[in-house]
Write a protein that holds these residues in place. Structure first.
Motif, PDB file in Angstrom:
ATOM      1  N   LYS A 108      -3.018   9.102   5.181  1.00  0.00           N
ATOM      2  CA  LYS A 108      -3.062  10.519   4.817  1.00  0.00           C
ATOM      3  C   LYS A 108      -3.062  11.411   6.063  1.00  0.00           C
ATOM      4  CE  LYS A 108      -5.274  13.196   1.202  1.00  0.00           C
ATOM      5  NZ  LYS A 108      -6.452  13.351   0.365  1.00  0.00           N
ATOM      6  N   ASP A 162       9.132   6.844   5.114  1.00  0.00           N
ATOM      7  CA  ASP A 162       9.974   7.327   4.000  1.00  0.00           C
ATOM      8  C   ASP A 162      11.467   7.132   4.279  1.00  0.00           C
ATOM      9  OD1 ASP A 162       7.823   8.018   2.476  1.00  0.00           O
ATOM     10  OD2 ASP A 162       7.807  10.121   3.084  1.00  0.00           O
ATOM     11  N   PHE A 175       0.823  -1.206   0.000  1.00  0.00           N
ATOM     12  CA  PHE A 175       0.000   0.000   0.000  1.00  0.00           C
ATOM     13  C   PHE A 175       0.860   1.260   0.000  1.00  0.00           C
ATOM     14  CE2 PHE A 175      -2.478   3.368   2.033  1.00  0.00           C
ATOM     15  CZ  PHE A 175      -3.634   3.333   1.266  1.00  0.00           C
ATOM     16  N   TYR A 176       1.826   1.310   0.893  1.00  0.00           N
ATOM     17  CA  TYR A 176       2.575   2.553   1.048  1.00  0.00           C
ATOM     18  C   TYR A 176       3.715   2.702   0.036  1.00  0.00           C
ATOM     19  CZ  TYR A 176       4.785   6.623   2.935  1.00  0.00           C
ATOM     20  OH  TYR A 176       5.293   7.882   3.043  1.00  0.00           O
ATOM     21  N   TYR A 177       4.535   1.646  -0.086  1.00  0.00           N
ATOM     22  CA  TYR A 177       5.734   1.796  -0.925  1.00  0.00           C
ATOM     23  C   TYR A 177       5.470   1.531  -2.407  1.00  0.00           C
ATOM     24  CZ  TYR A 177       8.271   1.941   3.473  1.00  0.00           C
ATOM     25  OH  TYR A 177       8.727   2.289   4.723  1.00  0.00           O
ATOM     26  N   HIS A 178       4.372   0.853  -2.713  1.00  0.00           N
ATOM     27  CA  HIS A 178       4.137   0.513  -4.122  1.00  0.00           C
ATOM     28  C   HIS A 178       2.821   1.069  -4.662  1.00  0.00           C
ATOM     29  CE1 HIS A 178       7.713  -1.934  -4.018  1.00  0.00           C
ATOM     30  NE2 HIS A 178       7.313  -2.355  -2.840  1.00  0.00           N
ATOM     31  N   ASP A 179       2.187   1.926  -3.852  1.00  0.00           N
ATOM     32  CA  ASP A 179       0.964   2.622  -4.291  1.00  0.00           C
ATOM     33  C   ASP A 179      -0.097   1.696  -4.878  1.00  0.00           C
ATOM     34  OD1 ASP A 179       1.670   5.177  -3.559  1.00  0.00           O
ATOM     35  OD2 ASP A 179       2.848   5.497  -5.387  1.00  0.00           O
ATOM     36  N   MET A 180      -0.235   0.539  -4.298  1.00  0.00           N
ATOM     37  CA  MET A 180      -1.214  -0.411  -4.837  1.00  0.00           C
ATOM     38  C   MET A 180      -2.593  -0.134  -4.238  1.00  0.00           C
ATOM     39  SD  MET A 180       0.234  -3.407  -6.356  1.00  0.00           S
ATOM     40  CE  MET A 180       1.899  -3.837  -6.794  1.00  0.00           C
ATOM     41  N   PRO A 181      -3.631  -0.118  -5.070  1.00  0.00           N
ATOM     42  CA  PRO A 181      -4.985  -0.001  -4.514  1.00  0.00           C
ATOM     43  C   PRO A 181      -5.324  -1.267  -3.718  1.00  0.00           C
ATOM     44  CG  PRO A 181      -4.983   0.200  -6.925  1.00  0.00           C
ATOM     45  CD  PRO A 181      -3.614  -0.224  -6.526  1.00  0.00           C
ATOM     46  N   ARG A 234       4.199   8.717   8.011  1.00  0.00           N
ATOM     47  CA  ARG A 234       4.639   8.725   6.606  1.00  0.00           C
ATOM     48  C   ARG A 234       6.117   9.118   6.506  1.00  0.00           C
ATOM     49  NH1 ARG A 234       0.038   9.093   2.850  1.00  0.00           N
ATOM     50  NH2 ARG A 234       1.535   9.520   1.224  1.00  0.00           N
ATOM     51  N   ASP A 262      -7.272   6.647   2.028  1.00  0.00           N
ATOM     52  CA  ASP A 262      -5.889   6.440   2.446  1.00  0.00           C
ATOM     53  C   ASP A 262      -5.758   6.708   3.946  1.00  0.00           C
ATOM     54  OD1 ASP A 262      -3.223   6.370   2.887  1.00  0.00           O
ATOM     55  OD2 ASP A 262      -2.647   7.761   1.298  1.00  0.00           O
TER      56      ASP A 262
END
Lengths: 176, 81
Positions: free
Chosen positions: B7, B17, A133-139, B13, B4
């Motif tokens: 968010k 990172d 979800f976070y690192y690969h922006d997958m829905p 986040r 999300d």
């Protein structure tokens, strides 16, 4: 960007070997990062990326764009290979503990919980959900397909993982 | 469109990172031989670690083979002489 991947795959299915090189150049990095963040084992991550592309080559006609993005398809292959290898390793470890390769351990002298430790401490399936979800922006729908779990489970595990990450990194949160 | 949940967590986040991964250079294919060499070269758990780390363990490690050898010699002498 993704359209290129599907185009290259179509070209590779028609016999264009250069297209496979392009796919490898594009997708090696995200696949490796996902496996490495999950296992923290460099050699295992390399092996799995290579096995994933071997599998893609051996069954190149099995991929159909209607089934989903090529990136998700490869992540699904890689995830399954990783789970199989880790399970095999666990069995092997219980039989011959001294023959199992040990992943390089990072500094244990730091008292503060690092984000790497906090991610590693998450239960397996929650870790996979957060990483995708976070690192690969997958829905969430794609994550559900890759991990072969219902979409509702992805949502609940994501929330649980975020709660645990916040708890583990609590000291940092207080300090912010 | 997915909601999300991260968010509303700017600090989490920023922490996530920080988790960078350096991707090593490796080819698309490898051989079984290369894999075997990597397996041999990878660090493994010391099977004697649990013995050596205990008080007197190192001494036991030195004595046990000598005692074992003496025992075998005795057995050999009893049965074959």
């Amino acid at each position: 960007m993704n359209n290129h991947e599907e185009e290259w795959m179509a070209a590779y299915q028609k016999g264009d070997k250069e297209a496979l090189e392009k796919l490898y150049g594009r997708l090696k990095q995200p696949l490796y990062s996902f496996i490495f963040r999950y296992t923290r084992d460099e050699q295992l991550s390399i092996d799995i990326v290579q096995d994933t592309f071997m599998k893609l080559q051996d069954h190149k006609q099995n991929y159909a764009p209607e089934k989903g993005k090529l990136k998700s398809y490869l992540f699904q292959i890689a995830y399954r290979l990783m789970v199989t290898k880790l399970n095999r390793r666990k069995k092997f470890q219980s039989l011959l503990p001294f023959l199992v390769p040990r992943a390089k351990e990072e500094s244990q002298h730091i008292n503060r919980m690092t984000v790497r430790d906090a991610v590693a401490k998450l239960p397996d399936i929650e870790r996979a959900v957060v990483l995708l979800f976070y690192y690969h922006d997958m829905p969430q729908k794609e994550i559900a397909r890759i991990l072969d779990i219902p979409a509702g489970t992805v949502k609940s595990r994501l929330h649980r993982a975020i709660r645990q990450l916040k708890k583990e990194l609590e000291g940092d949160f207080d300090g912010s | 469109m997915d909601h999300d949940p991260l968010k509303e967590e700017p600090y989490l986040r920023s922490k996530l990172d920080e988790y960078d991964v350096d991707v090593p250079d490796f080819p698309i294919k490898t051989t079984r031989w290369n894999r075997f060499i990597h397996l041999l070269a990878s660090p493994a758990k010391d099977p004697l670690d649990s013995i050596v780390s205990v008080k007197g363990g190192l001494m036991a490690l030195k004595i046990v083979p000598a005692v074992g050898t003496a025992g075998l010699v005795t057995l050999h002498a009893l049965f074959f002489l």
